[in-house]
Design an enzyme around this catalytic site. Structure first.
Site, mmCIF file in Angstrom:
data_model
loop_
_atom_site.group_PDB
_atom_site.id
_atom_site.type_symbol
_atom_site.label_atom_id
_atom_site.label_comp_id
_atom_site.label_asym_id
_atom_site.label_seq_id
_atom_site.Cartn_x
_atom_site.Cartn_y
_atom_site.Cartn_z
ATOM 1 N N LYS A 100 0.843 -1.207 0.000
ATOM 2 C CA LYS A 100 0.000 0.000 0.000
ATOM 3 C C LYS A 100 0.877 1.256 0.000
ATOM 4 O O LYS A 100 2.083 1.163 0.302
ATOM 5 C CB LYS A 100 -0.893 -0.019 1.245
ATOM 6 C CG LYS A 100 -0.115 -0.067 2.546
ATOM 7 C CD LYS A 100 -1.002 -0.486 3.713
ATOM 8 C CE LYS A 100 -0.216 -0.438 5.016
ATOM 9 N NZ LYS A 100 -0.979 -0.999 6.131
ATOM 10 N N TYR A 133 18.231 29.412 9.052
ATOM 11 C CA TYR A 133 17.070 30.110 9.630
ATOM 12 C C TYR A 133 17.159 30.158 11.144
ATOM 13 O O TYR A 133 17.468 29.162 11.799
ATOM 14 C CB TYR A 133 15.773 29.388 9.259
ATOM 15 C CG TYR A 133 15.262 29.693 7.871
ATOM 16 C CD1 TYR A 133 14.963 31.006 7.481
ATOM 17 C CD2 TYR A 133 15.063 28.667 6.958
ATOM 18 C CE1 TYR A 133 14.480 31.279 6.218
ATOM 19 C CE2 TYR A 133 14.571 28.924 5.680
ATOM 20 C CZ TYR A 133 14.284 30.243 5.311
ATOM 21 O OH TYR A 133 13.810 30.508 4.067
HETATM 22 C C1 PLP Z 1 -0.209 -1.873 6.797
HETATM 23 C C2 PLP Z 1 -0.767 -3.157 7.224
HETATM 24 C C3 PLP Z 1 0.052 -4.278 7.355
HETATM 25 C C4 PLP Z 1 1.565 -4.190 7.273
HETATM 26 O O1 PLP Z 1 2.026 -3.725 8.511
HETATM 27 P P1 PLP Z 1 3.587 -3.509 8.853
HETATM 28 O O2 PLP Z 1 3.571 -3.029 10.245
HETATM 29 O O3 PLP Z 1 4.082 -2.488 7.900
HETATM 30 O O4 PLP Z 1 4.254 -4.808 8.677
HETATM 31 C C5 PLP Z 1 -0.550 -5.495 7.627
HETATM 32 N N1 PLP Z 1 -1.889 -5.583 7.788
HETATM 33 C C6 PLP Z 1 -2.707 -4.525 7.704
HETATM 34 C C7 PLP Z 1 -4.163 -4.697 7.909
HETATM 35 C C8 PLP Z 1 -2.178 -3.279 7.437
HETATM 36 O O5 PLP Z 1 -2.981 -2.212 7.383
#
Ligand code: PLP
Length: 362
Positions: free
Chosen positions: A52, A261
């Site tokens: 994702k 800055y």
């Molecule tokens: C993002 C996600 C994962 C992966 O999690 P990590 O902590 O990056 O390994 C797995 N399951 C769900 C439902 C997620 O939303």
């Protein structure tokens, strides 16, 4: 318009004509290595991949294609657009859309053929009434984010949906927390209503909690990309992301000169400084002001003054040989940079900006 004139009016501005000041070197071999290591920790359970948010900012097609070749057959995205993006790389039926499906997306979902992860009774009804198809089901076991509630399980079971994977998600897998065992026992109980479906509970951190948490399929994300949310993973996981940024100016500071800055750094002695073409607009955290690290041929350099939008200043050692136009390595070990900046490794990766040229090492 003759040819000569058109050439004059439209100077050739192809990308080959300049050198991008920011490179994001992404080691696909290290991602595969991390996936194989996680698979090794998981015994007989299958290992999927969370890709994702464009594979946490690293390129979902490049990552998925590599992992597909390595044997990965379950890919997790959040949005339907992300599933579409993977068309041509991964068969749609091997993609799960974690955020589920709404009325507006049902037709699209069925056309594409990726699986919605049904998260509510409402979504389960919608999927059944629209003719359904293979789907996944998320059950809430105590995080109270996504997932159906226990009291809806029987109703949903009665729908007779084709549920491939029944899953849940741990809230505190990266901690030593009693909540993990509570969620595990809820999951065992709730998922037993779907005996023919594959079961999945573990993200990266939960894989390290041991075989009780691994079930039929795991869903690692951050550990594929170099994150080590639990100490057990540190020896297995390789760093994946190696940014480089160009030096656009080198200047000499006298004792007492103030830098950047709000003048948060004052030179205590004469020194040289390099102005580097990376800033918070590129996802280099502003909280690394006066603390972030770069490297010049392996030698560490420290950020001085505030990180600004497009530029960061680093102190150079005496007798350095750095020249304007040279590139520095940005120290980007995820846990270190996370600790220094106060931002999570997830935030750091997914905030990397669009000005990087991604360079894939295969
Ligand atoms: C993002 C996600 C994962 C992966 O999690 P990590 O902590 O990056 O390994 C797995 N399951 C769900 C439902 C997620 O939303």
């Amino acid at each position: 318009m003759d040819r000569e004139q058109s050439t004059k009016q439209k100077p050739n501005t192809s990308v080959n004509e300049f050198s991008p000041p920011l490179r994001l070197n992404i080691d696909l071999g290290a991602i595969e290595h991390n996936w194989q290591m996680l698979s090794g920790l998981c015994g007989t359970s299958q290992t999927g991949a969370a890709v994702k948010a464009d594979a946490y900012g690293l390129g979902s097609n490049q990552v998925s294609s590599r992992l597909y070749r390595a044997g990965c057959r379950d890919f997790f995205v959040a949005h339907w657009a992300e599933a579409l993006e993977l068309r041509g790389t991964v068969p749609a039926e091997q993609i799960s859309v974690l955020n589920g499906v709404q009325q507006q997306d049902v037709l699209f979902a069925q056309q594409l053929g990726a699986k919605p992860v049904l998260n509510s009774l409402q979504q389960a009804k919608l999927w059944k009434e629209s003719g359904g198809g293979v789907c996944d089901l998320m059950i809430d076991t105590g995080m109270n984010r996504l997932g159906i509630e226990a009291h809806d399980i029987e109703t949903i079971r009665s729908f007779g949906l084709q549920i491939d994977v029944v899953m849940s998600h741990l809230a505190s897998a990266d901690e030593r927390s009693q909540q993990n065992d509570v969620q595990l026992s809820n999951f065992l109980e709730f998922s037993s209503s779907f005996p023919t479906s594959r079961k999945s509970l573990a993200n990266s951190a939960a894989i390290a909690l041991g075989s009780r948490f691994q079930f039929d399929l795991t869903r690692p994300g951050i550990a594929l990309y170099g994150g080590t949310p639990r100490a057990e993973l540190v020896s297995a996981i390789r760093n994946v992301v190696f940014p480089q940024a160009r030096v656009c100016q080198i200047r000499t500071l006298a004792a007492g000169d103030r830098v950047g800055y709000n003048a948060t750094f004052t030179a205590s002695q004469p020194m040289s400084a390099a102005i580097v073409e990376i800033g918070y607009a590129d996802g280099y955290p502003r909280s690394l002001s006066n603390s972030g690290k770069f490297q010049m041929a392996g030698e560490p350099l420290t950020v001085i003054g505030r990180v600004s939008m497009d530029l960061t200043i680093v102190q150079l050692p005496e007798n350095h040989t750095l020249r304007e136009g040279d590139y520095l390595d940005v120290c980007f070990e995820l846990e270190t940079i996370s600790e220094l900046s106060g931002r999570s490794p997830y935030e750091i990766l997914t905030s990397l900006g669009r000005r990087f040229q991604r360079v894939y090492k295969t």
